[in-house]
Write an enzyme that holds these catalytic residues in place. Structure first.
Site, short mmCIF file in Angstrom:
data_model
loop_
_atom_site.label_atom_id
_atom_site.label_comp_id
_atom_site.label_asym_id
_atom_site.label_seq_id
_atom_site.Cartn_x
_atom_site.Cartn_y
_atom_site.Cartn_z
N HIS A 215 0.78 -1.21 0.15
CA HIS A 215 0.01 0.08 0.07
C HIS A 215 0.96 1.15 -0.04
O HIS A 215 1.83 1.49 -0.89
CB HIS A 215 -0.75 -0.10 1.16
CG HIS A 215 -1.96 0.86 1.33
ND1 HIS A 215 -2.31 1.81 0.27
CD2 HIS A 215 -2.85 1.21 2.26
CE1 HIS A 215 -3.51 2.43 0.68
NE2 HIS A 215 -3.92 2.05 1.88
N HIS A 254 -1.97 -2.16 -9.89
CA HIS A 254 -3.09 -1.44 -9.07
C HIS A 254 -4.16 -2.43 -8.86
O HIS A 254 -4.38 -3.23 -10.05
CB HIS A 254 -3.60 -0.22 -9.52
CG HIS A 254 -4.20 0.49 -8.58
ND1 HIS A 254 -5.37 0.44 -8.18
CD2 HIS A 254 -3.87 1.59 -7.49
CE1 HIS A 254 -5.87 1.34 -7.21
NE2 HIS A 254 -4.72 1.86 -6.71
N ASP A 305 2.69 5.91 -6.74
CA ASP A 305 3.85 5.86 -6.06
C ASP A 305 5.44 5.85 -6.83
O ASP A 305 6.14 6.46 -6.02
CB ASP A 305 3.99 4.58 -4.98
CG ASP A 305 2.86 4.51 -4.23
OD1 ASP A 305 2.65 5.81 -3.36
OD2 ASP A 305 1.98 3.64 -4.11
N1 COA Z 1 5.45 -6.46 -10.17
C1 COA Z 1 5.57 -7.43 -10.97
N2 COA Z 1 4.44 -8.06 -11.13
C2 COA Z 1 3.05 -7.75 -10.81
C3 COA Z 1 3.04 -6.49 -9.90
C4 COA Z 1 4.22 -5.73 -9.87
N3 COA Z 1 4.09 -4.71 -9.12
N4 COA Z 1 1.88 -6.22 -9.86
C5 COA Z 1 0.96 -7.13 -10.27
N5 COA Z 1 1.78 -8.10 -10.77
C6 COA Z 1 1.31 -9.28 -11.56
C7 COA Z 1 1.17 -10.38 -10.48
O1 COA Z 1 2.22 -11.04 -10.00
C8 COA Z 1 0.10 -11.10 -11.33
O2 COA Z 1 0.53 -11.92 -12.12
P1 COA Z 1 0.38 -13.65 -12.26
O3 COA Z 1 -1.07 -13.42 -13.07
O4 COA Z 1 1.26 -14.21 -13.34
O5 COA Z 1 0.22 -14.32 -10.75
C9 COA Z 1 -0.71 -10.14 -12.18
O6 COA Z 1 0.14 -8.95 -12.32
C10 COA Z 1 -1.90 -9.87 -11.49
O7 COA Z 1 -1.61 -8.96 -10.20
P2 COA Z 1 -2.54 -9.25 -9.10
O8 COA Z 1 -1.72 -9.45 -7.85
O9 COA Z 1 -3.73 -10.02 -9.05
O10 COA Z 1 -3.00 -7.86 -8.73
P3 COA Z 1 -3.69 -7.10 -7.51
O11 COA Z 1 -4.78 -6.30 -8.00
O12 COA Z 1 -4.01 -8.16 -6.87
O13 COA Z 1 -2.56 -6.40 -6.82
C11 COA Z 1 -1.19 -4.47 -6.10
C12 COA Z 1 -2.42 -5.07 -6.93
C13 COA Z 1 -0.95 -3.04 -6.16
C14 COA Z 1 -1.11 -5.29 -4.63
C15 COA Z 1 -0.12 -5.09 -6.84
O14 COA Z 1 0.04 -4.61 -8.27
C16 COA Z 1 1.30 -4.86 -6.46
O15 COA Z 1 1.88 -5.72 -5.43
N6 COA Z 1 2.22 -3.88 -6.71
C17 COA Z 1 3.31 -3.42 -6.16
C18 COA Z 1 3.08 -2.67 -4.89
C19 COA Z 1 2.91 -1.41 -5.16
O16 COA Z 1 3.02 -0.63 -5.91
N7 COA Z 1 1.51 -0.98 -4.22
C20 COA Z 1 1.12 0.30 -4.40
C21 COA Z 1 -0.39 0.45 -5.05
S1 COA Z 1 -0.78 2.07 -5.31
#
Ligand code: COA
Length: 369
Positions: A215, A254, A305
């Site tokens: 987050h 996201h 971010d």
């Molecule tokens: N880097 C690499 N791969 C990523 C990624 C990232 N930042 N964000 C998502 N993915 C990948 C996942 O591994 C997943 O791959 P898969 O289908 O092969 O397993 C796919 O993209 C879908 O991701 P998912 O985890 O289902 O998305 P989500 O909606 O649950 O997660 C976040 C959203 C924000 C938690 C996730 O994108 C993340 O962890 N980002 C990094 C942290 C971040 O920047 N947070 C701030 C958010 S404003």
């Protein structure tokens, strides 16, 4: 069942919508792009808390209230002076909020607006007081002057007035981070508010939730990432290999947006402007290279971010203060949600899909293996 409650409408709000279409992040109906280009952060706080943009006299009254609430009480100063340098500054703000709830309790919900203004006023003061005291033993003085929240944050950090550009970028940043519908920390605040708990408990719960790297903590992790690389080539090599190893690249993706994060273009363009003439200007180019690899390889876009990391770094803000700045901003959105939750309350208590054992016969302790 939806893992992580994705796509579930967990309540109603008139404060914000992240929108289904591109560039449709609205605060009380106003597009965040317009707000970030035309407003100071205090106007946006008023908008979120009161549901309308302030006229000049309302803005004057509101800012005067916040300015008068910057002072740190003596007992909180002595708490801040005891917190070690190594502490995560998010914990400092969590403690500030929780301790304030001890010495200035909300007492009645009639006091909720006052609590919101108090926290908007005191968070930058407390954070920078602790930062200077713990890192150099310096006791900074906190003036209830007429500087904006953005200006006050930067001048208490720098020990001198920020430039016009620095203050402008901080205003933009605080506006971009102010509100984002039912994100994890806001949801925590609302769950706590729905039990009819006090304002300070709700905000303390929200700070603890924002702290995590999935987050709010992502802006610091993005900085850790980009600062490892000496140039774009090294960054590219490393990102390709991280992706091959299925590592997360912080600052991308996201939970709601699928195509882009409308806040990214705004902070990215400020990062570019701030980079000009800086010794570490390459951080911007490295960030752009990572952004294009993420698009090409994963179809993922930079979220709010990612370019905040380089922008804050160009403004000489220590990395450990990146997520706490998010708190100084998002407290406006959290406060608006607490007030909204209380105005039409129902205890938030979802069900769970049970995946445990069928009923078992009780086993006395001396018969257990
Ligand atoms: N880097 C690499 N791969 C990523 C990624 C990232 N930042 N964000 C998502 N993915 C990948 C996942 O591994 C997943 O791959 P898969 O289908 O092969 O397993 C796919 O993209 C879908 O991701 P998912 O985890 O289902 O998305 P989500 O909606 O649950 O997660 C976040 C959203 C924000 C938690 C996730 O994108 C993340 O962890 N980002 C990094 C942290 C971040 O920047 N947070 C701030 C958010 S404003």
């Amino acid at each position: 069942m939806s893992k992580g409650l994705r796509g579930i409408e967990a309540g109603e709000t008139s404060i914000c919508t992240v929108g289904e279409t591109e560039n449709n992040l609205l605060y009380r109906g106003y597009n965040v792009i317009d707000l970030s280009q035309n407003c100071v952060f205090e106007e946006v706080c008023f908008l979120l808390l009161n549901g309308k943009l302030p006229n000049s006299s309302e803005l004057k009254g509101f800012t005067k209230n916040i300015f008068s609430k910057r002072t740190i009480p003596k007992s909180l100063i002595s708490v801040l002076e005891k917190i070690p340098k190594e502490t995560n500054p998010m914990d400092v703000l969590r403690t500030t909020c929780s301790f304030l709830g001890n010495i200035e309790p909300e007492k009645s919900f009639d006091n909720q607006m006052n609590c919101a203004e108090r926290l908007l006023g005191i968070f930058p003061s407390a954070l920078n007081y602790w930062y200077h005291f713990s890192h150099s033993g310096k006791k900074i003085s906190i003036e209830n002057d007429s500087e904006s929240i953005a200006g006050h944050f930067l001048s208490t950090l720098y020990g001198k007035k920020p430039s016009e550009t620095e203050e402008k970028v901080m205003n933009v940043s605080l506006i971009l981070y102010a509100e984002h519908e039912f994100n994890a920390s806001t949801f925590s605040a609302r769950v706590c508010a729905a039990t009819l708990s006090d304002f300070y408990s709700c905000i303390t719960a929200a700070i603890g939730t924002l702290r995590g790297p999935l987050h709010g903590g992502a802006n610091e992790k993005a900085m850790d990432l980009i600062s490892q690389f000496k140039d774009e080539e090294q960054a590219a090599k490393s990102i390709y290999s991280m992706l091959e190893n299925k590592e997360l690249i912080m600052g991308f993706g996201h939970a709601v947006y699928k195509k882009l994060d409308p806040r990214n273009d705004i902070i990215k363009s400020w990062s570019k402007k701030l980079s000009v003439g800086k010794i570490n200007q390459k951080l911007y180019d490295i960030s752009c290279r990572i952004e294009s690899i993420m698009k090409e390889k994963k179809g993922l876009f930079a979220n709010a971010d990612f370019f905040h990391a380089s922008a804050y770094n160009f403004m000489d803000i220590p990395t450990k203060l990146f997520t706490p700045i998010f708190v100084c901003s998002r407290v406006s959105g959290w406060a608006a949600h607490i007030i909204e939750q209380r105005s039409n309350n129902k205890l938030i208590r979802p069900g769970a899909k049970y995946v445990g054992s069928d009923p078992l016969d009780f086993v006395p302790i001396n018969e257990r293996v």
